[in-house]
Scaffold this active site. Structure first.
Site, PDB file in Angstrom:
ATOM      1  N   CYS A 387      -4.487  11.250   6.724  1.00  0.00           N
ATOM      2  CA  CYS A 387      -3.727  10.768   5.568  1.00  0.00           C
ATOM      3  C   CYS A 387      -2.229  11.038   5.723  1.00  0.00           C
ATOM      4  O   CYS A 387      -1.388  10.204   5.347  1.00  0.00           O
ATOM      5  CB  CYS A 387      -4.254  11.385   4.281  1.00  0.00           C
ATOM      6  SG  CYS A 387      -4.243  13.203   4.270  1.00  0.00           S
ATOM      7  N   HIS A 518      -4.928  16.641   0.608  1.00  0.00           N
ATOM      8  CA  HIS A 518      -4.693  15.201   0.649  1.00  0.00           C
ATOM      9  C   HIS A 518      -3.216  14.918   0.403  1.00  0.00           C
ATOM     10  O   HIS A 518      -2.473  15.767  -0.130  1.00  0.00           O
ATOM     11  CB  HIS A 518      -5.543  14.487  -0.404  1.00  0.00           C
ATOM     12  CG  HIS A 518      -5.631  13.008  -0.232  1.00  0.00           C
ATOM     13  ND1 HIS A 518      -5.785  12.395   0.997  1.00  0.00           N
ATOM     14  CD2 HIS A 518      -5.571  11.983  -1.151  1.00  0.00           C
ATOM     15  CE1 HIS A 518      -5.841  11.088   0.840  1.00  0.00           C
ATOM     16  NE2 HIS A 518      -5.713  10.814  -0.461  1.00  0.00           N
ATOM     17  N   ASP A 539      -2.695   5.051  -1.892  1.00  0.00           N
ATOM     18  CA  ASP A 539      -3.585   6.077  -1.327  1.00  0.00           C
ATOM     19  C   ASP A 539      -4.121   5.575   0.013  1.00  0.00           C
ATOM     20  O   ASP A 539      -4.732   4.494   0.072  1.00  0.00           O
ATOM     21  CB  ASP A 539      -4.734   6.341  -2.302  1.00  0.00           C
ATOM     22  CG  ASP A 539      -5.575   7.565  -1.922  1.00  0.00           C
ATOM     23  OD1 ASP A 539      -5.545   7.972  -0.733  1.00  0.00           O
ATOM     24  OD2 ASP A 539      -6.240   8.120  -2.811  1.00  0.00           O
TER      25      ASP A 539
END
Length: 605
Positions: A387, A518, A539
Site C-alpha cells: 500500500c 495501512h 484506497d
C-alpha cells in the site's frame, strides 16, 4: 516435769525449758556428721543430709535410717554428741511396739521408717532406753545381720552364676573370665558388676528407679527405649549411646536435607532454563511473525509473490496458462525497465468528481479537490504489503502533471515497486534517515518490507521535493476521533473559504495518509451544509473495477461511499501525513539530509 524433745533433758518449768532451748540448742552450731558442714539451722541440716548424703543416710525399704547429728557448744566448745541409731525392720518394729506401748505405728511414718520426726517425739528417751534393753534380750545384732544379708546379697555373676564377696571381686571376675562377652551392649546393660547404688534424687534417672522384687536391688528404666538396667552408670552409658545415635541420625537428616535442597535448586534451575527457553522460542515466534507481517522473512519480494500467486490462479482454474505466460512476460519487462506496467492504474477520477459535484451533491456546501491523480491498486505481486508503494505512485502521478516539479522530476515515469525500493535504498546511501535504514537492515529489494511516512518523506526529499510530516499522535475529539486532522487538511486545500465556488480544483498535490497497518491518499475534502467535514480518499485496496464506476456519466452518490470518510470513520490511535509544499534547492536538500539524522515531525496537538 517437761522433757526436751531434742536432747531428752528434763526441766521443772516452762521458763526453764525456754532457757534450756535458747542456751543449749539455739546458740549451738549444727554440724553435718558426714562432711562437717556447719552454719545452718536444724531443718536446713536435715535437708542437706537428705540430699547430699542420701546413700550414706538411708536405704529405701523396711530398713530404718541412721542419723548422727553432732552439736558443738559455741561458748565452751564442749562436744555434746547425741547419737540416735535405730535399726528397725518390720518384725522388730512390731515386737517392740507390742512390748512397749509408747512406740506404736502412730509414731512412725507411712513407709515404716523413723525420720527426723523421731527427735521431736516426747517418748524418744524412753524409746532409746527400751531399745538398749531389748537389744540384749532379742540379740538385735543378729537381726541386723539377717536384714543386711537380705538387703545386700553378695553379687552374682550374670554369666556363670558365681557369687563373690564384694562387687570389686565380681567386677574383676567378669573382666577376666567373661571379657569376650562384654562386647555385647545389651548383655552389659542388663547386668550389674557392682553393688547397687542408689541414685541421687535430683538425677534424671531417679524417677525411673524401682526395686527388684527378688533381691530388692534398684532397677533403672531407660527413658528412651524402656530397657531395664541394674546399674546407674551402665544406664548412663546406654543413654549416651542413644544420644550418639540421635546425633548421628540428625547428621544423616542434615545430609539428606542438604541433598534435598541441592535437588530442589537443580530442579529450580532446570525449570528456569525451560521457562527461558520457552520465552525465547515464543519471542522468536513472535519476531518471525512480525517479520512475515512486514515482509522481512526472506520469503522473496514482488517478483516471487507475483509468480506464486499467478500459479495458484492457474491451478484453481481462474487463469488460463497462456494468460499466465503473457503476464509473466509483461512483469519481467516492467522489472527490467523499472517502470510500472499500468495494469492497476485508473485515471480520470478527479475530473469525474468535478462533474458530479457541479451537477449533483446538493448536501455538499463546498468541495476542494487536488490536482489530477491516478489511482493504483495492489496486484498479485504486492497484495498485503504494497500500500505504501502504491500511495507513492498516486502522489507521484500528481506531481508529474504539475509543471512546478518538472525541474526535479524531469523525464521521470511512474516506477514499479521494485524500482521504488531501489530508489529508497539509494536515498539511504546518500545519508537520509540512517535510523530507518538500520531498522530495515538497509535493504528493501527482494523483500516484502512495508514502508511508511518516513520512507516516503526520505524518497521525496532525495528527489528535491519539499514536504514535511505532521504527526497527529493522539485523539483530539470524542470517542477517539481526530477532528484536528480534518481541520488541518481543510486549511491545506483551502486558503480562502468565503466567496469561493462550490467545487474548487486546487493546485495542491494529494496528501499521503498513514496509520497503523495501512496507508491511503487524500485527494479532496467536502464541507457539508451542516458544517461537517468529509475526506475524499483513494484506497490502494480498492480494485480497479470499483474505481471504474466513478467514471460513468450517471455516477450515483452511492458510488462515492468508498471514497468518503467522515470524522467518525477515522478512529485509529495515531495518524501521520506527508504533505508536499514545493521544490527544494540543492542547499536545502543537504540541510534536510543532515536534519534527517534525527527524524523530527510536527506534532498536533
Amino acid at each position: 516435769m517437761l522433757s526436751c524433745d531434742i536432747c531428752g533433758e528434763t526441766v521443772t518449768s516452762e521458763p526453764d525449758m525456754k532457757a534450756h532451748l535458747l542456751i543449749v540448742h539455739m546458740e549451738n552450731e549444727v554440724i553435718c556428721p558426714f562432711c562437717k558442714l556447719s552454719g545452718m539451722n536444724y531443718d536446713e541440716m536435715c535437708f542437706h543430709i537428705e540430699t547430699a548424703h542420701f546413700e550414706q543416710n538411708e536405704l529405701e525399704g523396711s530398713f530404718a535410717r541412721i542419723n548422727t547429728i553432732q552439736y558443738r557448744t559455741s561458748d565452751n566448745r564442749k562436744d555434746n554428741t547425741l547419737q540416735c541409731r535405730m535399726e528397725v525392720n518390720s518384725s522388730v518394729h512390731s515386737a517392740c511396739a507390742s512390748n512397749h506401748p509408747k512406740i506404736s505405728a502412730q509414731s512412725l511414718p507411712n513407709d515404716g521408717t523413723l525420720k527426723q520426726k523421731a527427735f521431736y517425739s516426747e517418748n524418744l528417751t524412753e524409746a532409746r532406753k527400751f531399745l538398749k534393753s531389748k537389744e540384749k534380750e532379742c540379740d538385735l545384732s543378729k537381726i541386723k545381720g539377717s536384714i543386711y544379708k537380705t538387703m545386700y546379697s553378695p553379687p552374682e555373676c550374670p554369666f556363670c552364676g558365681r557369687i563373690e564377696d564384694c562387687s570389686q571381686d565380681m567386677e574383676n571376675h567378669v573382666k577376666t573370665k567373661h571379657a569376650n562377652l562384654l562386647d555385647t551392649p545389651s548383655e552389659v546393660h542388663a547386668c550389674s558388676l557392682s553393688t547397687p547404688t542408689w541414685p541421687h534424687k535430683n538425677e534424671p534417672w531417679a524417677q525411673n528407679t524401682s526395686l527388684s522384687r527378688d533381691h530388692d536391688q534398684p532397677l533403672y528404666d531407660c527413658p528412651m527405649c524402656g530397657l531395664i538396667c541394674t546399674n546407674y552408670h551402665i544406664l548412663q552409658e546406654h543413654v549416651d549411646l542413644h544420644l550418639e545415635e540421635s546425633s548421628f541420625g540428625q547428621g544423616i537428616d542434615r545430609v539428606q536435607c542438604s541433598r534435598d535442597l541441592e535437588l530442589a535448586h537443580q530442579l529450580q534451575q532446570e525449570e528456569d532454563r525451560k521457562r527461558r527457553s520457552e520465552e525465547s522460542q515464543q519471542e522468536m515466534g513472535e519476531f518471525q511473525k512480525l517479520q512475515r507481517q512486514y515482509g522481512l522473512d526472506n520469503s522473496g519480494g514482488y517478483k516471487q509473490q507475483q509468480l506464486r500467486n499467478m500459479e495458484i490462479e492457474v491451478n484453481r482454474g481462474r487463469m488460463h496458462p497462456s494468460e499466465f505466460h503473457r503476464r509473466k512476460a509483461d512483469m519481467m519487462e516492467s522489472l527490467a525497465i523499472g517502470i510500472d506496467d499500468g495494469k492497476t492504474k485508473t485515471s480520470g477520477i478527479i475530473e469525474a468528481l468535478y462533474r458530479y459535484y457541479q451537477n449533483a451533491a446538493t448536501e455538499v456546501r463546498r468541495v476542494w479537490l487536488s490536482t489530477e491523480v491516478d489511482h493504483f491498486h495492489s496486484s498479485f505481486g504486492d497484495k498485503g504489503w504494497g500500500c505504501g508503494y502504491r500511495n507513492f505512485q498516486m502522489l507521484l502521478s500528481s506531481l508529474l502533471r504539475n509543471d512546478a516539479y518538472d525541474d526535479c522530476l524531469k523525464g521521470m515515469s511512474i516506477p514499479c515497486i521494485p524500482k521504488i525500493q531501489s530508489m529508497i535504498e539509494d536515498a539511504w546511501k546518500e545519508g537520509f534517515d540512517p535510523q530507518g535504514a538500520s531498522q530495515l537492515n538497509n535493504r528493501l529489494q527482494g523483500t516484502k518490507a512495508w514502508i511508511g511516512a518516513c520512507e516516503v518523506y526520505t524518497l521525496l526529499t532525495s528527489l528535491r521535493v519539499k514536504c514535511h510530516i505532521v504527526d497527529f499522535h493522539k485523539s483530539t475529539g470524542p470517542l477517539g476521533t481526530h477532528p484536528r486532522l480534518f481541520e488541518w487538511i481543510l486549511n491545506y486545500y483551502s486558503s480562502e473559504r468565503e466567496g469561493s465556488p462550490k467545487v474548487v480544483c486546487t493546485s495542491k498535490p494529494p496528501i499521503y495518509l498513514q496509520h497503523q497497518g495501512h496507508s491511503r491518499t487524500v485527494v479532496g475534502i467536502e464541507e457539508r451544509k451542516n458544517r461537517t467535514l468529509c475526506l475524499l480518499i483513494f484506497d490502494p485496496g480498492c480494485p480497479s473495477r470499483e474505481m471504474q464506476k466513478l467514471l460513468k456519466q450517471d455516477m450515483e452518490a452511492s458510488n462515492l461511499k468508498q471514497l468518503r470518510k467522515f470524522v467518525g470513520n477515522l478512529k485509529h490511535k495515531q495518524y501521520q501525513i506527508v504533505a508536499v509544499e514545493g521544490v527544494l534547492s540543492s542547499e536545502e536538500k543537504v540541510a534536510r539530509r543532515q536534519a534527517s539524522q534525527v527524524f523530527t515531525a510536527e506534532k498536533i496537538p
